[in-house]
Design a protein around this motif. Structure first.
Motif, PDB file in Angstrom:
ATOM      1  N   VAL A   1       0.832  -1.202   0.000  1.00  0.00           N
ATOM      2  CA  VAL A   1       0.000   0.000   0.000  1.00  0.00           C
ATOM      3  C   VAL A   1       0.868   1.254   0.000  1.00  0.00           C
ATOM      4  N   VAL A   2       1.897   1.273   0.843  1.00  0.00           N
ATOM      5  CA  VAL A   2       2.786   2.428   0.890  1.00  0.00           C
ATOM      6  C   VAL A   2       3.479   2.630  -0.452  1.00  0.00           C
TER       7      VAL A   2
ATOM      8  N   GLU B   1       1.936   6.712  -6.883  1.00  0.00           N
ATOM      9  CA  GLU B   1       0.904   7.692  -7.285  1.00  0.00           C
ATOM     10  C   GLU B   1       1.360   9.118  -7.025  1.00  0.00           C
ATOM     11  N   ALA B   2       1.954   9.368  -5.857  1.00  0.00           N
ATOM     12  CA  ALA B   2       2.400  10.716  -5.531  1.00  0.00           C
ATOM     13  C   ALA B   2       3.584  11.145  -6.389  1.00  0.00           C
ATOM     14  N   TYR B   3       4.459  10.200  -6.712  1.00  0.00           N
ATOM     15  CA  TYR B   3       5.654  10.543  -7.475  1.00  0.00           C
ATOM     16  C   TYR B   3       5.329  10.919  -8.913  1.00  0.00           C
TER      17      TYR B   3
ATOM     18  N   LEU C   1      -2.761   7.897 -19.297  1.00  0.00           N
ATOM     19  CA  LEU C   1      -1.810   7.357 -18.340  1.00  0.00           C
ATOM     20  C   LEU C   1      -2.055   7.876 -16.931  1.00  0.00           C
ATOM     21  N   PHE C   2      -2.568   9.093 -16.824  1.00  0.00           N
ATOM     22  CA  PHE C   2      -2.752   9.705 -15.507  1.00  0.00           C
ATOM     23  C   PHE C   2      -3.693   8.887 -14.617  1.00  0.00           C
ATOM     24  N   PRO C   3      -4.880   8.468 -15.092  1.00  0.00           N
ATOM     25  CA  PRO C   3      -5.751   7.676 -14.198  1.00  0.00           C
ATOM     26  C   PRO C   3      -5.138   6.341 -13.806  1.00  0.00           C
ATOM     27  N   VAL C   4      -4.342   5.735 -14.705  1.00  0.00           N
ATOM     28  CA  VAL C   4      -3.718   4.455 -14.376  1.00  0.00           C
ATOM     29  C   VAL C   4      -2.775   4.610 -13.199  1.00  0.00           C
ATOM     30  N   LEU C   5      -1.965   5.672 -13.223  1.00  0.00           N
ATOM     31  CA  LEU C   5      -1.024   5.888 -12.133  1.00  0.00           C
ATOM     32  C   LEU C   5      -1.711   6.446 -10.889  1.00  0.00           C
TER      33      LEU C   5
ATOM     34  N   ALA D   1      -2.065   2.266  -9.214  1.00  0.00           N
ATOM     35  CA  ALA D   1      -0.989   1.883  -8.296  1.00  0.00           C
ATOM     36  C   ALA D   1      -1.497   1.691  -6.863  1.00  0.00           C
ATOM     37  N   PRO D   2      -2.277   2.632  -6.297  1.00  0.00           N
ATOM     38  CA  PRO D   2      -2.795   2.376  -4.938  1.00  0.00           C
ATOM     39  C   PRO D   2      -3.724   1.174  -4.862  1.00  0.00           C
ATOM     40  N   LEU D   3      -4.567   0.980  -5.870  1.00  0.00           N
ATOM     41  CA  LEU D   3      -5.467  -0.173  -5.845  1.00  0.00           C
ATOM     42  C   LEU D   3      -4.700  -1.484  -5.979  1.00  0.00           C
ATOM     43  N   LEU D   4      -3.671  -1.496  -6.821  1.00  0.00           N
ATOM     44  CA  LEU D   4      -2.850  -2.695  -6.950  1.00  0.00           C
ATOM     45  C   LEU D   4      -2.123  -2.989  -5.641  1.00  0.00           C
ATOM     46  N   GLY D   5      -1.629  -1.937  -4.990  1.00  0.00           N
ATOM     47  CA  GLY D   5      -0.987  -2.132  -3.693  1.00  0.00           C
ATOM     48  C   GLY D   5      -1.960  -2.646  -2.648  1.00  0.00           C
TER      49      GLY D   5
END
Length: 348
Positions: A161-162, A168-170, A191-195, A199-203
Motif C-alpha cells: 500500500v505504501v 501515485e504521488a511521485y 496514463l494519468f488515471p492508471v497511475l 498503483a494504490p489499488l494494486l498495492g
C-alpha cells in the motif's frame, strides 16, 4: 470428515467437497464456542486489561505529540485572533498543517506497537485456552515470537500500500517536484488515471492477499512455538494449501471481519456525543485553543471506539482463529485414530 472424501469426479465431487468444508467450518465455530463458554470471561478480562494498558500508553504518546505540536497550535491561534481583529478570514498556514501530519506519522508506529502488544497477550491466552494450557509450556520466548509475527506481518502487509501511494504521488503530483507534476493530466490523459488510481489499488490488492494468507500466523506462532518467518510460511501453507483450506479460512475470517466491522460502527454511533463533550472539557480545563480542542475532539471518539471494539471482539476472533489453526492437526489425529481402530478390528 476426511473419511467422507469423495472419489467421484465432476459436480458431485465438488458438492461433497463443499459440504465437507461447511462441516469443517461448523466444527471450527463449535470448538470456538466451547472455548468461549469455558474461558470467555477470562479472555474478555485479559482483553480489557490489554485495552486499558494500550489506553494509558496511547495517552502518553498523544500527550507527547500535543506538547511537540503546541507551538503550531499557538501560531494558528495567534493568526486566527489577528484575522478576527482585522475582520478578515483565516486559514492555517500549510507548513503548520504539514508539521501536525508529520507528528501524527511519527507517533503512529508507537500506537501500532501498543496494538500488537495487546493482540499478542490475547493471542497467547487464546492459544492456552484452546490447548488447555499445553501451548504455554513449550517455550518461554513464545510472547516474543508472536509479537515478532505481528511486527513482521504488519510491515510486509503495509509495504504494497505504501509503495502504491508513493508511486501515485511521485508520478501524478508535485510532492517530489517543485514546479510541475511528472505526468500532467492534460498531457497524458490516459496514463494519468492508471497511475493515480491503479498503483494504490494494486498495492491494496497485494496487501489484502498477503494479509489473508497470513491470517493464521500469530495463532501458529502461539500454538506451535514457531519463529516469525516459519510461522508466516506455515500460515501461508495452511491458507493456500488447497481449495478446501482456502474456503475454510475465508468462511471463518469473513464472519469475524463482519463482526468486528459491525461492532465498530455500532460503538462509533454510541460514542459520537464524546466529540462535543471533549471540546467543551478541553476548553474548560485546558488552554483556550480551539484548534487543539478540535484535534482532541477528533481523536478521543476514535480511540474509545477502537478500544471498546477490541475488548468486545478480539476474544472471539483470537479463539476462533486458534481453533481454525488447530483444525488440520485435529483431522490428522482423527484419521490416525480411525486407521488404528480399523487395523485393530482386522487383527481381531
Amino acid at each position: 470428515m476426511a473419511e467422507r472424501t469423495v472419489e467421484a469426479s465432476g459436480g458431485g465431487g465438488r458438492r461433497e467437497a463443499t459440504a465437507e468444508v461447511r462441516g469443517a467450518q461448523r466444527g471450527v465455530f463449535r470448538a470456538a464456542f466451547t472455548v468461549l463458554r469455558r474461558h470467555g470471561l477470562a479472555l474478555t478480562a485479559r482483553a480489557a486489561r490489554a485495552s486499558g494498558a494500550a489506553a494509558v500508553g496511547g495517552l502518553l504518546v498523544t500527550g507527547t505529540a500535543f506538547l511537540l505540536a503546541w507551538p503550531a497550535f499557538t501560531e494558528m491561534r495567534r493568526g486566527a485572533i489577528a484575522a478576527r481583529e482585522a475582520e478578515d478570514s483565516y486559514a492555517p498556514d500549510g507548513s503548520l498543517v504539514t508539521d501536525l501530519h508529520l507528528l501524527a506519522l511519527a507517533g503512529l508506529p508507537f500506537l501500532i506497537l501498543l496494538l500488537h502488544l495487546g493482540c499478542t497477550a490475547l493471542q497467547t491466552a487464546a492459544a492456552d485456552a484452546v490447548t488447555g494450557g499445553r501451548a504455554g509450556l513449550r517455550s518461554g520466548g513464545r510472547f516474543r515470537r508472536v509479537l515478532g509475527v505481528y511486527g513482521l506481518r504488519g510491515v510486509c502487509v503495509g509495504a504494497p500500500v505504501v509503495l502504491g501511494v508513493f508511486v501515485e504521488a511521485y508520478f501524478t503530483t508535485t510532492t517530489f517536484r517543485e514546479y510541475t507534476a511528472i505526468v500532467p493530466k492534460w498531457q497524458y490523459p490516459n496514463l494519468f488515471p492508471v497511475l493515480a488510481y491503479g498503483a494504490p489499488l494494486l498495492g491494496l490488492f497485494g496487501s489484502l492477499l498477503l494479509r489473508f494468507g497470513w491470517t493464521l500466523a500469530p495463532a501458529t506462532a502461539a500454538l506451535e512455538d514457531l519463529p516469525p518467518l516459519t510461522a508466516l510460511r506455515r500460515s501461508w501453507s495452511l491458507t493456500w494449501g488447497s481449495l478446501g483450506a482456502w474456503l475454510r479460512t475465508a468462511g471463518t475470517a469473513l464472519p469475524l471481519a463482519s463482526l468486528t466491522l459491525g461492532t465498530y460502527l455500532l460503538v462509533q454511533l454510541a460514542v459520537r456525543p464524546l466529540r462535543s463533550a471533549t471540546t467543551s472539557l478541553f476548553l474548560t480545563v485546558g488552554p483556550d485553543n480551539t484548534y487543539a480542542a478540535y484535534v482532541a475532539a477528533l481523536l478521543v471518539p476514535i480511540a474509545v471506539t477502537l478500544l471498546l471494539t477490541a475488548t468486545l471482539t478480539l476474544p472471539t476472533a483470537h479463539a476462533t482463529l486458534a481453533c481454525l489453526q488447530q483444525r488440520p492437526a485435529r483431522e490428522r489425529e482423527l484419521r490416525s485414530l480411525g486407521a488404528t481402530e480399523v487395523v485393530a478390528e482386522e487383527g481381531a
